[in-house]
Design a protein around this motif. Structure first.
Motif, PDB file in Angstrom:
ATOM      1  N   VAL A   1       4.833   2.128 -12.711  1.00 52.99           N
ATOM      2  CA  VAL A   1       4.745   0.662 -12.755  1.00 52.99           C
ATOM      3  C   VAL A   1       4.842   0.090 -11.338  1.00 52.99           C
ATOM      4  CG1 VAL A   1       5.840  -1.457 -13.611  1.00 52.99           C
ATOM      5  CG2 VAL A   1       5.683   0.562 -15.087  1.00 52.99           C
ATOM      6  N   TYR A   2       5.755   0.638 -10.537  1.00 53.12           N
ATOM      7  CA  TYR A   2       5.892   0.170  -9.153  1.00 53.12           C
ATOM      8  C   TYR A   2       4.617   0.453  -8.361  1.00 53.12           C
ATOM      9  CZ  TYR A   2      10.879   0.005 -10.284  1.00 53.12           C
ATOM     10  OH  TYR A   2      12.090  -0.273 -10.855  1.00 53.12           O
TER      11      TYR A   2
ATOM     12  N   VAL B   1      12.821  -6.118 -15.796  1.00 54.63           N
ATOM     13  CA  VAL B   1      12.542  -5.279 -16.958  1.00 54.63           C
ATOM     14  C   VAL B   1      13.191  -3.905 -16.782  1.00 54.63           C
ATOM     15  CG1 VAL B   1      10.722  -4.123 -18.257  1.00 54.63           C
ATOM     16  CG2 VAL B   1      10.406  -6.491 -17.517  1.00 54.63           C
ATOM     17  N   ASN B   2      13.076  -3.339 -15.596  1.00 50.25           N
ATOM     18  CA  ASN B   2      13.679  -2.030 -15.336  1.00 50.25           C
ATOM     19  C   ASN B   2      15.196  -2.083 -15.510  1.00 50.25           C
ATOM     20  OD1 ASN B   2      14.432   0.488 -14.451  1.00 50.25           O
ATOM     21  ND2 ASN B   2      13.368   0.365 -12.504  1.00 50.25           N
TER      22      ASN B   2
ATOM     23  N   LEU C   1       0.811  -1.217   0.000  1.00 56.02           N
ATOM     24  CA  LEU C   1       0.000   0.000   0.000  1.00 56.02           C
ATOM     25  C   LEU C   1       0.850   1.276   0.000  1.00 56.02           C
ATOM     26  CD1 LEU C   1      -3.173  -0.440   2.261  1.00 56.02           C
ATOM     27  CD2 LEU C   1      -3.064   0.158  -0.159  1.00 56.02           C
ATOM     28  N   PRO C   2       1.900   1.365   0.829  1.00 54.10           N
ATOM     29  CA  PRO C   2       2.719   2.589   0.793  1.00 54.10           C
ATOM     30  C   PRO C   2       3.363   2.826  -0.566  1.00 54.10           C
ATOM     31  CG  PRO C   2       3.190   1.301   2.767  1.00 54.10           C
ATOM     32  CD  PRO C   2       2.340   0.438   1.889  1.00 54.10           C
ATOM     33  N   ILE C   3       3.712   1.746  -1.282  1.00 56.63           N
ATOM     34  CA  ILE C   3       4.317   1.909  -2.612  1.00 56.63           C
ATOM     35  C   ILE C   3       3.322   2.558  -3.561  1.00 56.63           C
ATOM     36  CG2 ILE C   3       5.323   0.674  -4.562  1.00 56.63           C
ATOM     37  CD1 ILE C   3       6.237  -1.483  -2.588  1.00 56.63           C
ATOM     38  N   ALA C   4       2.075   2.083  -3.513  1.00 60.58           N
ATOM     39  CA  ALA C   4       1.049   2.660  -4.384  1.00 60.58           C
ATOM     40  C   ALA C   4       0.743   4.105  -3.998  1.00 60.58           C
ATOM     41  CB  ALA C   4      -0.221   1.805  -4.323  1.00 60.58           C
ATOM     42  N   LEU C   5       0.641   4.376  -2.698  1.00 56.35           N
ATOM     43  CA  LEU C   5       0.270   5.719  -2.243  1.00 56.35           C
ATOM     44  C   LEU C   5       1.403   6.727  -2.389  1.00 56.35           C
ATOM     45  CD1 LEU C   5      -1.797   4.804   0.954  1.00 56.35           C
ATOM     46  CD2 LEU C   5      -2.644   5.411  -1.324  1.00 56.35           C
ATOM     47  N   TRP C   6       2.631   6.254  -2.459  1.00 57.04           N
ATOM     48  CA  TRP C   6       3.752   7.176  -2.636  1.00 57.04           C
ATOM     49  C   TRP C   6       3.651   7.924  -3.961  1.00 57.04           C
ATOM     50  CZ3 TRP C   6       6.381   9.458   0.775  1.00 57.04           C
ATOM     51  CH2 TRP C   6       7.605  10.055   0.508  1.00 57.04           C
TER      52      TRP C   6
ATOM     53  N   ALA D   1      -0.471  -1.459  -5.941  1.00 61.50           N
ATOM     54  CA  ALA D   1      -1.935  -1.442  -5.847  1.00 61.50           C
ATOM     55  C   ALA D   1      -2.522  -2.802  -6.208  1.00 61.50           C
ATOM     56  CB  ALA D   1      -2.499  -0.361  -6.768  1.00 61.50           C
ATOM     57  N   LEU D   2      -1.968  -3.452  -7.225  1.00 60.82           N
ATOM     58  CA  LEU D   2      -2.460  -4.769  -7.636  1.00 60.82           C
ATOM     59  C   LEU D   2      -2.325  -5.791  -6.518  1.00 60.82           C
ATOM     60  CD1 LEU D   2      -3.489  -6.563 -10.018  1.00 60.82           C
ATOM     61  CD2 LEU D   2      -1.080  -7.065 -10.489  1.00 60.82           C
TER      62      LEU D   2
END
Length: 455
Positions: free
Chosen positions: A436-437, A404-405, A194-199, A442-443
């Motif tokens: 993408v991150y 990929v990155n 969640l923090p990754i998506a919200l960042w 979120a996924l």
């Protein structure tokens, strides 16, 4: 040059800079105009971040020193003035170095974050017995306030502001409406992702309408790295403070550790994010001399560690033991590599010729690619033997995304070293990859819990 103590307008300062470049070396008029346009863009961005005109000019000239040798010489000759402008409080010359309103807002939001951390206690939740609930909501105690701080500071338009809370509302519902099993894997994955998506939402607010530009996203990368440095330093200072406090209170027979665990540590950890963000904003360029040095120091060290691992793996012929902790360790290692690459790119002079550290970054990226391939093969073998699990699928997806990155970065960096691509192409690739991150985070947080039965 200006008389010491005499106020000089922004246009006069730019004229001095332009005149300096014109006197020291014959520069084509078109090149000088291009350099001045870039300087003015930097000044405008810094002004939008809250710096005064004179501060913005000096910081921009310092940054221009990374693009042009004469600007670097100009900044060096004015280094004493630059240092005094950035570090010495303006109160000594009749003003305020850091706007009091910014400080009051930041510290007020830090207190609000501390209050939010204790808010679940009103519903009978305790940090020691309901750690999973606190973990899933941890980012919601801080990131909405940080987003609000930047929305206020950047004076975002209502069209942008009205969309920002939607991500946090959705995250709040997800974190508390899903019937997570206590201590289950999907709950842990949701808390981590969640923090990754919200960042990303924080980044949109921080960029202040410039998120669609590579420069705006790269500024957010710089802010993220500097925030990590400041937050770590505050954390170390807080740890020392708690240790000494516990020692002196123990001398009179009072134990303060329960207070630290229940109040000071969680509230301080949340509030420190706002304080560290304010410090980064207030002293934007001071830390820029530290962060590039850290990336240059650790790039060869991490490259050596990865090469040693690959050499030992080939020499011994042993398989990789992919358990949960090992998966987390591999992912964290690759994330650190990507962060080193990303932040070193943000600090590098895009116009400079390739050098030693560019070669070291290529070595780091290639060795990370090989280590990622080893981890992916082990994860695939584990899945084929024991089937799918939330942790294995999450690790598989994250390693593919990182692969990929890193692969794209390696190709573009090699093309740059061979003179077949611009360094800006690598910057664009890295900054375009940031969503993408957030999308993967979120996924994992939204889809994985119901897909795996909330276990």
């Amino acid at each position: 040059m200006s008389i010491p103590g005499q106020a000089v307008s922004l246009e006069q300062q730019i004229a001095q800079w332009r005149s300096y470049l014109g006197r020291r070396q014959a520069i084509h008029a078109v090149d000088l105009v291009e350099l001045e346009d870039h300087l003015r863009e930097q000044i405008a961005a810094l002004g939008a971040a809250g710096l005064a005109d004179d501060e913005a000019f000096l910081v921009a000239v310092k940054r221009m020193g990374d693009l042009d040798a004469l600007s670097r010489e100009f900044a060096r000759e004015h280094s004493e003035r630059l240092w005094k402008q950035l570090v010495v409080p303006r109160s000594e010359s009749g003003g305020s170095a850091i706007p009091w309103l910014d400080a009051m807002v930041a510290f007020g939001l830090a207190v609000a974050a501390a209050v939010l951390v204790k808010l679940p206690a009103l519903f009978g939740l305790r940090l020691d017995t309901d750690a999973d609930v606190y973990a899933r909501n941890a980012s919601l105690f801080v990131l909405p306030l940080l987003t609000g701080y930047f929305a206020w500071k950047r004076r975002l338009s209502p069209a942008i502001v009205r969309w920002l809370p939607l991500g946090f509302v959705a995250a709040l519902l997800l974190a508390n409406a899903y019937p997570f099993a206590k201590g289950g894997d999907t709950g842990i994955l949701a808390a981590l992702h969640l923090p990754i998506a919200l960042w990303l939402v924080v980044g949109i607010a921080y960029a202040g309408g410039r998120w669609s530009q590579v420069a705006g996203r790269m500024d957010f990368v710089r802010f993220s790295g500097e925030l990590f440095i400041y937050y770590t330093l505050i954390g170390f200072g807080g740890a020392v403070l708690m240790a000494f406090t516990a020692m002196v209170f123990a001398a009179i027979g009072i134990e303060v550790e329960p207070f630290f665990q229940s109040w000071l540590l969680p509230c301080g950890a949340a509030g420190a994010v706002l304080v560290a963000s304010w410090l980064v904003e207030a002293k934007q360029s001071v830390i820029e001399n530290m962060a590039p040095v850290l990336t240059q120091l650790f790039t060869p060290l991490f490259a050596a560690a990865l090469i040693a691992f690959l050499g030992a793996w080939l020499w011994t012929g042993r398989g990789v033991d992919i358990e949960r902790n090992v998966l987390i360790g591999f992912d964290l290692l690759l994330v650190v590599v990507v962060c080193l690459l990303l932040y070193s790119i943000s600090a590098r002079d895009r116009h400079a010729a390739p050098g030693f550290f560019d070669v070291m970054r290529i070595v780091l990226v290639v060795s990370a690619l090989l280590a990622d391939a080893v981890a992916l093969s082990a994860i695939a073998a584990r899945i084929s033997e024991f089937g799918f699990s939330p942790n294995r699928v999450a690790a598989l997806g994250e390693n593919v995304i990182l692969l990929v990155n890193l692969a794209g970065s390696a190709v573009l960096y090699l093309r740059f070293l061979r003179g077949r691509a611009l360094f800006s192409d690598l910057e664009r690739w890295q900054t375009n990859y940031l969503p993408v991150y957030a999308g993967w985070g979120a996924l994992v947080a939204v889809v994985f819990p119901p897909a795996f039965g909330y276990l």
